[in-house]
Write a protein that holds these residues in place. Structure first.
Motif, PDB file in Angstrom:
ATOM      1  N   LEU A 194       0.849  -1.179   0.000  1.00  0.00           N
ATOM      2  CA  LEU A 194       0.000   0.000   0.000  1.00  0.00           C
ATOM      3  C   LEU A 194       0.888   1.235   0.000  1.00  0.00           C
ATOM      4  O   LEU A 194       1.777   1.372   0.855  1.00  0.00           O
ATOM      5  CB  LEU A 194      -0.897   0.017   1.249  1.00  0.00           C
ATOM      6  N   VAL A 196       2.897  -4.213   3.893  1.00  0.00           N
ATOM      7  CA  VAL A 196       2.280  -4.429   5.202  1.00  0.00           C
ATOM      8  C   VAL A 196       2.035  -5.917   5.379  1.00  0.00           C
ATOM      9  O   VAL A 196       1.371  -6.566   4.556  1.00  0.00           O
ATOM     10  CB  VAL A 196       0.952  -3.650   5.333  1.00  0.00           C
ATOM     11  N   PHE A 234       0.044  -8.517   7.118  1.00  0.00           N
ATOM     12  CA  PHE A 234      -1.241  -8.549   7.825  1.00  0.00           C
ATOM     13  C   PHE A 234      -1.571  -9.997   8.197  1.00  0.00           C
ATOM     14  O   PHE A 234      -1.243 -10.916   7.439  1.00  0.00           O
ATOM     15  CB  PHE A 234      -2.345  -7.955   6.940  1.00  0.00           C
ATOM     16  N   GLN A 241      -8.260  -2.236   4.006  1.00  0.00           N
ATOM     17  CA  GLN A 241      -7.232  -1.698   3.112  1.00  0.00           C
ATOM     18  C   GLN A 241      -7.363  -0.191   2.975  1.00  0.00           C
ATOM     19  O   GLN A 241      -6.358   0.534   2.950  1.00  0.00           O
ATOM     20  CB  GLN A 241      -7.332  -2.369   1.736  1.00  0.00           C
ATOM     21  N   MET A 279      -5.963   1.392   6.162  1.00  0.00           N
ATOM     22  CA  MET A 279      -4.500   1.374   6.206  1.00  0.00           C
ATOM     23  C   MET A 279      -3.900   2.368   5.221  1.00  0.00           C
ATOM     24  O   MET A 279      -2.866   2.991   5.503  1.00  0.00           O
ATOM     25  CB  MET A 279      -3.993  -0.050   5.941  1.00  0.00           C
ATOM     26  N   SER A 280      -4.541   2.540   4.083  1.00  0.00           N
ATOM     27  CA  SER A 280      -4.044   3.517   3.113  1.00  0.00           C
ATOM     28  C   SER A 280      -4.103   4.929   3.676  1.00  0.00           C
ATOM     29  O   SER A 280      -3.188   5.742   3.470  1.00  0.00           O
ATOM     30  CB  SER A 280      -4.872   3.440   1.819  1.00  0.00           C
ATOM     31  N   LEU A 284      -1.295   5.401   6.199  1.00  0.00           N
ATOM     32  CA  LEU A 284      -0.026   5.631   5.496  1.00  0.00           C
ATOM     33  C   LEU A 284       0.036   7.028   4.894  1.00  0.00           C
ATOM     34  O   LEU A 284       1.096   7.671   4.879  1.00  0.00           O
ATOM     35  CB  LEU A 284       0.160   4.577   4.409  1.00  0.00           C
ATOM     36  N   CYS A 290      -5.205  -2.841  12.133  1.00  0.00           N
ATOM     37  CA  CYS A 290      -4.763  -2.045  10.986  1.00  0.00           C
ATOM     38  C   CYS A 290      -3.769  -0.960  11.411  1.00  0.00           C
ATOM     39  O   CYS A 290      -2.750  -0.733  10.747  1.00  0.00           O
ATOM     40  CB  CYS A 290      -5.967  -1.400  10.306  1.00  0.00           C
ATOM     41  N   CYS A 349      -0.301  -2.711  12.423  1.00  0.00           N
ATOM     42  CA  CYS A 349       0.440  -3.264  11.282  1.00  0.00           C
ATOM     43  C   CYS A 349       0.950  -2.162  10.357  1.00  0.00           C
ATOM     44  O   CYS A 349       2.082  -2.220   9.864  1.00  0.00           O
ATOM     45  CB  CYS A 349      -0.450  -4.236  10.512  1.00  0.00           C
ATOM     46  N   THR A 350       0.128  -1.146  10.128  1.00  0.00           N
ATOM     47  CA  THR A 350       0.515  -0.091   9.187  1.00  0.00           C
ATOM     48  C   THR A 350       1.657   0.762   9.730  1.00  0.00           C
ATOM     49  O   THR A 350       2.648   1.020   9.030  1.00  0.00           O
ATOM     50  CB  THR A 350      -0.694   0.814   8.870  1.00  0.00           C
ATOM     51  N   THR A 351       1.545   1.209  10.971  1.00  0.00           N
ATOM     52  CA  THR A 351       2.594   2.073  11.527  1.00  0.00           C
ATOM     53  C   THR A 351       3.907   1.323  11.689  1.00  0.00           C
ATOM     54  O   THR A 351       4.985   1.874  11.413  1.00  0.00           O
ATOM     55  CB  THR A 351       2.148   2.653  12.881  1.00  0.00           C
ATOM     56  N   TRP A 379       5.468   0.824   8.277  1.00  0.00           N
ATOM     57  CA  TRP A 379       6.069   2.086   7.819  1.00  0.00           C
ATOM     58  C   TRP A 379       7.423   2.317   8.476  1.00  0.00           C
ATOM     59  O   TRP A 379       8.393   2.713   7.822  1.00  0.00           O
ATOM     60  CB  TRP A 379       5.106   3.235   8.127  1.00  0.00           C
TER      61      TRP A 379
END
Length: 1167
Positions: A6, A11, A13, A22, A25-26, A29, A51, A54-56, A59
């Motif tokens: 993304l 990511v 997941f 999704q 999470m977008s 980001l 979410c 996992c996203t942070t 990143w």
């Protein structure tokens, strides 16, 4: 695990994400990569926590990888890379124009939620991912301290000061180990929540509080309650550096409230009086020491480590400051109508300046206050003594929070300050109650009505600006209920370029939402101020709830606008018999006002819903209460949510009035651009957000389903519907005919139950909110008396209690009405004298009394039986039984003399039954128990003295009444293990509620035709169960008897007769002489299994099964039940026989009254 790319970031997941995940999470980001703030709403059950994590973390890993790649590229020499653009190795920037050159520049993540219990759930989600960052969780000393002396302190501020004293003197060995052990892998590497941190600290003998502060320095992600971030003094106390961090506020729907409350206070006259009393105490102590010539006034002369480095005149100056502050507040003129006066926020500096509290003097004053509090810390009664001083110190920090570190030291007023803050001075309406309730305050403070100084912040944007001024990289606010987002962003007063309002992951057949403007009788449903208490409206709402209860399976949640509305409604329904009709369908539970009682009530509700064969339960709660915040009513715990009105704030409350005025002023100044909400818009939003939070209880995960009933005609308006969450609006339907509501809801649940997978009901909440939940989970199941109190609505709803009990009034209000809980109410001037206390006064006379008295054990126990029967009745009743509320007058309370008399009689019986050596062992064990509260040692001694001889079992059982309340359940378990009988002086105490009549008949019966199976003990009147177990132990041995007891307990649990018969047959049919044991086992068999058991006995003993009826010795003994079975259709209470929690209060049977002979079970339960 699936990997999703993304915005150029991979990511990892745990599963293939849904489309809405999704999208979420977008957006996260986008905030991180563009270094902007975001408001993200995603309904509960859509996995927003997973979410976010996992996203942070993905990143951060992306930044780390790109930095590594660039460093490798820079170090490699050769023509291969000459002129090559290094961007092909990745873009190691946190945002445009902000390159990250080294690993230490990678932003930390600060994840904040409302409570530690919510953070524990978040950390649990982190463990389910593939990411293993370095983690730290911050907490207070109250939650993390393991030092025994500090833990005993009554409040957090007392713990703080005693802890500081020990740390300064290096007398806390837990703290001394921090530097040495903080780098150990077992402490630094694992993902620990706050409970794990305490356990690890206890195991390694290292302070969890200071360990967490050390781990914070190297952590990748830091978890904390969000008041640690929003409160400037908490931020400083925990050393939180926000520069360059990513700050996430989960459950952010409360952020506005916390922002304002952290910058506000109310200073009462009693706070000032308490502070003056503490200073007077120190002055008197120091003056005495000076007069005795033992005090050296040099600052370094604190050789004894008292913590006080102040000269006597400095203490006197501090007292003068408090007196001047009190005088300045009292000098403010108030109007005659007790409404109070309001002044601009800057007035607080003028007021404090009169008491010489200014920017220049505040540090010195705070240091003096801190020294005095620390000097008094650890003393008996220190909490009451220092609470006023601690509050004053907190207030000074709030008022002068704009110091050189965070603001302009030279300016006390910044733009908008006078409008964002207001000073409100009003009469102290609670001074009479406080004077009656407390003896802490000085005598002069209670004689006259004082004035309360309130300093209120009305702009949450002030705290948000403080965070951004700290240099935060990105600020993300997320929750399941933030709508409407545009209004929420306006309140925060900082830009939020990224916004998201996510749909839900459920299908159409999983949610039903209906607006019900009229009840079954056609009357309009309304919670408007002028209609909410009308007879027509209350009656119609009660009838509507009764009908809804019929069609909603399992758990039903009913939310009222406020506690007064809920209490008035219940009072009306009680008087009109509507409450009884509701209870016939589902037992009622009510959310209590007190924080301490909430856990036991919600625990009882969950157990009722989860019990086999249960029709469910109804939980009555209030919007903005604990039940609407953070609790997990998933699956059967919450199949329906009823909202009975729009919960607007109290319109005439001064704080509400001033908040609306502030917003109107700011809106008029900002012009038509509209950078502020109007006061009326804010007022409406407060109601809609509370409703949305309540609605969020119904769908908790992907496979959940439920119905939402909006029972107020105002929900039919387009404006009100527009304020509902976006995932709810597509399902909404307005009904003009109540009959169609019931028809559609019944059809909805029929379809949902066929389509959706069946979820096993949970007896306890997966996620009880609040820190106290961790404690109550371990504490509540241990006492049935607590559960009985939890199901008594009139305990928590004062208006349901009768105004007069018909008993003589007394000076002690607790003695006129008491719901039996853990112990009897005790008059303030008389302490109870139980066995342990009576020993001190009567042991010298016990021997002389023993020489004169010749009492049999049965005579002694006849004295103790009535009290024990009253004490045991609630614990022995089945779950479906009727609630018992004890009306206790002063005449009914056992006096000290009566209790001492019981103790003497009991001691006489014990002395006669035991040898002199054993009696000496017994009395020594009692003395040890009294001093150490060591129940295990007492139980071991009692077991060795009384368990081996069946003749002494009655003494062991009679000892129950003298065991301390918190050990009673343990004692009962041990008593059953040793004697096979519950702690009852008569066997009938273990009967179910409806069997006393039969018991009375059984006691008068003869032994029947089975004298050959009667033991000598039974013929002499020994209780049947003790005799049976003694015979079984003799015939089968200890191992065989243990197998029999285990089978008996299993029978209690699962009601499976075949299992216990298999064990019984194996033990008792190998030798013909053991057949009587098989036959006599009938006393343990429940009524619905009797016929099957007798037939099986006949078959096992080779007797004919037709034309012959086995005469059971049970006929002459009451049935020994092990409690209500957990399953079995014959044991399920009919709706009409469920426990009554409201109406039965007016029809209480006097305690100890017998059931009339011949009364049937059904008649007794229906009475």
């Amino acid at each position: 695990m699936p990997k999703i790319v993304l915005n150029g970031v991979t990511v990892d997941f745990p599963f293939q994400p849904y489309q809405c995940q999704q999208e979420y999470m977008s957006k996260v980001l986008e905030c991180l990569q563009k270094k902007v703030n975001g408001i993200l709403e995603s309904p509960t059950g859509t996995g927003k926590t997973l979410c976010l994590l996992c996203t942070t973390l993905a990143w951060r890993e992306h930044l780390r990888d790109t930095i590594s790649a660039r460093k490798i590229a820079e170090r490699v020499q050769g023509e291969r890379f000459v002129g090559q653009d290094l961007s092909s190795w990745g873009n190691a920037t946190a945002a445009e124009g902000d390159p990250i050159a080294c690993y230490s520049d990678i932003p930390k993540i600060i994840y904040a939620s409302r409570t530690h219990s919510q953070l524990t759930q978040v950390i649990g989600e982190l463990r389910n991912t593939s990411y293993r960052p370095r983690v730290c969780v911050l907490g207070s000393r109250e939650q993390l301290c393991i030092h025994p002396e500090v833990k005993k302190q009554e409040s957090n501020h007392m713990q703080i000061h005693l802890c500081r004293k020990k740390v300064t003197s290096r007398s806390c060995h837990f703290y001394n180990n921090v530097d040495e052990k903080s780098l150990e892998q077992e402490l630094a590497t694992p993902i620990l929540d706050i409970e794990d941190l305490v356990k690890s600290g206890s195991k390694h003998k290292v302070c969890p509080y200071y360990l967490s502060r050390n781990l914070k320095q190297q952590a990748d992600i830091i978890f904390m309650p969000y008041n640690y971030l929003l409160d400037a003094k908490s931020r400083r106390a925990h050393g939180i550096d926000l520069k360059g961090t990513v700050v996430i506020f989960d459950e952010a729907h409360n952020v506005e409230k916390i922002c304002e409350e952290s910058a506000s206070f109310d200073l009462t006259p009693h706070d000032v009086a308490s502070g003056l009393d503490a200073i007077d105490q120190v002055l008197e102590e120091q003056t005495r020491v000076v007069q005795q010539g033992e005090l050296c006034l040099e600052p370094s002369a604190d050789a004894l480590g008292t913590g006080l480095h102040m000269e006597l005149q400095d203490v006197a100056k501090l007292k003068m400051i408090l007196l001047r502050l009190e005088g300045a507040i009292d000098a403010v003129q108030l109007p005659g109508d007790d409404s109070g006066v309001t002044k601009p926020g800057s007035y607080i500096f003028e007021l404090f300046a009169e008491a010489q509290i200014t920017f220049q003097t505040k540090d010195c004053i705070l240091d003096s206050l801190d020294q005095i509090i620390q000097h008094l810390a650890g003393r008996s009664g220190a909490l009451a003594t220092t609470v006023g001083l601690q509050k004053l110190a907190d207030i000074i920090q709030v008022v002068f929070s704009m110091d050189s570190a965070e603001g302009n030291p030279g300016s006390v007023v910044w733009p908008g300050f006078s409008q964002a803050y207001k000073v409100h001075i009003h009469p102290d309406t609670g001074y009479r109650r406080a004077a009656q309730r407390s003896v802490t305050w000085s005598a002069s403070a209670s004689k006259k009505q004082g004035k309360v100084l309130s300093y209120w912040c009305f702009s949450p944007g002030h705290s948000m600006h403080e965070l951004t001024r700290q240099g935060v990289h990105t600020l993300i606010l997320t929750s399941g209920t933030l709508a409407p987002l545009s209004s929420f962003a306006l309140e925060m007063q900082i830009p939020f370029p990224v916004c998201l309002e996510n749909p839900h992951v459920i299908d159409r057949h999983q949610l039903w939402v209906g607006v019900i403007p009229k009840g079954p009788d056609g009357a309009q449903l309304s919670s408007a101020f002028d209609k909410r208490f009308s007879e027509e409206c209350l009656s119609s709402l009660g009838k509507a709830l009764g009908n809804i209860t019929r069609v909603v399976p399992h758990g039903l949640l009913v939310f009222f606008p406020s506690y007064p509305v809920m209490e008035k409604s219940l009072e009306f329904w009680q008087a009109r018999d509507l409450a009884r009709k509701m209870e016939m369908l589902k037992p009622l539970f009510v959310e209590p006002r007190s924080k301490g009682s909430f856990s036991e009530v919600i625990d009882a509700y969950y157990k009722q819903v989860a019990s086999p064969g249960s029709s469910g339960a109804t939980f009555l709660a209030v919007c903005r209460g604990k039940a609407s915040e953070g609790l997990d009513f998933s699956d059967t715990n919450g199949r329906g949510v009823v909202v009975t009105g729009l919960p607007y704030p109290p319109r005439m409350d001064p704080r509400v009035v001033l908040k609306m005025q502030f917003l109107d002023e700011m809106r008029s100044q900002s012009g038509a651009g509209g950078q502020f909400l109007s006061g009326q818009e804010w007022y409406r939003l407060q109601a809609s957000r509370a409703v949305n939070q309540a609605i969020g209880r119904v769908i908790r995960h992907r496979h959940d389903y439920g119905a939402v009933f909006l029972c107020d005609h105002r929900f039919a308006c387009a404006d009100a519907r527009a304020q509902l969450p976006s995932w709810v609006r597509p399902y909404l339907k307005v009904y003009n005919n109540f009959g169609h509501v019931i028809r559609d809801v019944a059809q909805f649940f029929r379809v949902a139950q066929k389509i959706m997978p069946t979820q096993a009901p949970l007896a306890a909440a997966p996620g009880v909110g609040g820190e106290e939940a961790i404690v109550c989970t371990a504490r509540l199941p241990s006492t049935l008396l607590s559960a009985r109190k939890a199901t008594s609505l009139d305990v928590h709803v004062p208006s349901l209690r009768p105004g007069s009990t018909g008993l003589p009034s007394s000076g002690n209000p607790e003695s006129s009405l008491c719901v039996e809980y853990e112990q009897e109410p005790v008059p303030a001037q008389r302490r109870p004298v139980g066995l342990l206390a009576a020993l001190e006064h009567s042991e010298q006379r016990a021997e002389a009394l023993a020489d004169k008295a010749h009492l049999r054990e049965e005579e002694v126990l006849s004295h103790t039986a009535p009290a024990l029967q009253r004490e045991k009745r609630l614990a022995d009743m089945p779950r479906g039984g009727r609630r018992k509320i004890r009306l206790v007058s002063l005449q009914e309370e056992p006096t000290a003399g009566v209790q001492a008399g019981r103790a003497k009689l009991f001691m006489v019986a014990v002395k006669q039954a035991l040898s002199q050596a054993s009696f000496d062992t017994f009395t020594q064990a009692l003395q040890d128990y009294k001093g150490s509260d060591n129940f295990e040692a007492l139980a071991a001694c009692l077991g060795s003295l009384f368990a081996k001889d069946p003749k002494k079992h009655t003494l062991l059982q009679g000892f129950y009444q003298f065991v301390r309340p918190h050990h009673k359940q343990q004692f009962e378990d041990i008593c059953f293990q040793l004697t096979g009988q519950s702690c009852s002086c008569q066997p009938e105490h273990s009967l179910s509620h409806g069997q006393h009549a039969q018991s009375a008949q059984d006691h008068s019966g003869a032994l029947g035709s089975c004298p050959q199976v009667m033991s000598r003990e039974e013929q002499r009147g020994q209780p049947a169960v003790s005799a049976y177990l003694a015979d079984a132990r003799e015939a089968l041995g200890s191992a065989g008897c243990s197998q029999l007891l285990a089978a008996l307990k299993a029978y209690k649990r699962d009601d499976d007769l075949n299992k216990v018969l298999a064990v019984l047959a194996a033990l008792t049919t190998s030798k013909p002489e053991d057949f009587p044991l098989l036959q006599r086992f009938s006393m343990f068999v429940r009524p619905h299994h009797k016929q099957h058991f007798m037939q099986t006995c006949a078959e096992l003993m080779g007797l004919p099964t037709t034309g012959t009826t086995l005469q059971s010795p049970q006929e002459s003994f009451p049935e020994f039940t092990l409690g209500a079975p957990q399953a079995g259709p014959s044991q399920v209470d009919k709706p009409g026989k469920t426990q009554s929690k409201i109406s039965s209060f007016l029809r209480q049977r006097p305690v100890g009254s017998a059931v009339p002979k011949g009364t049937t079970t059904d008649q007794h339960q229906a009475s």
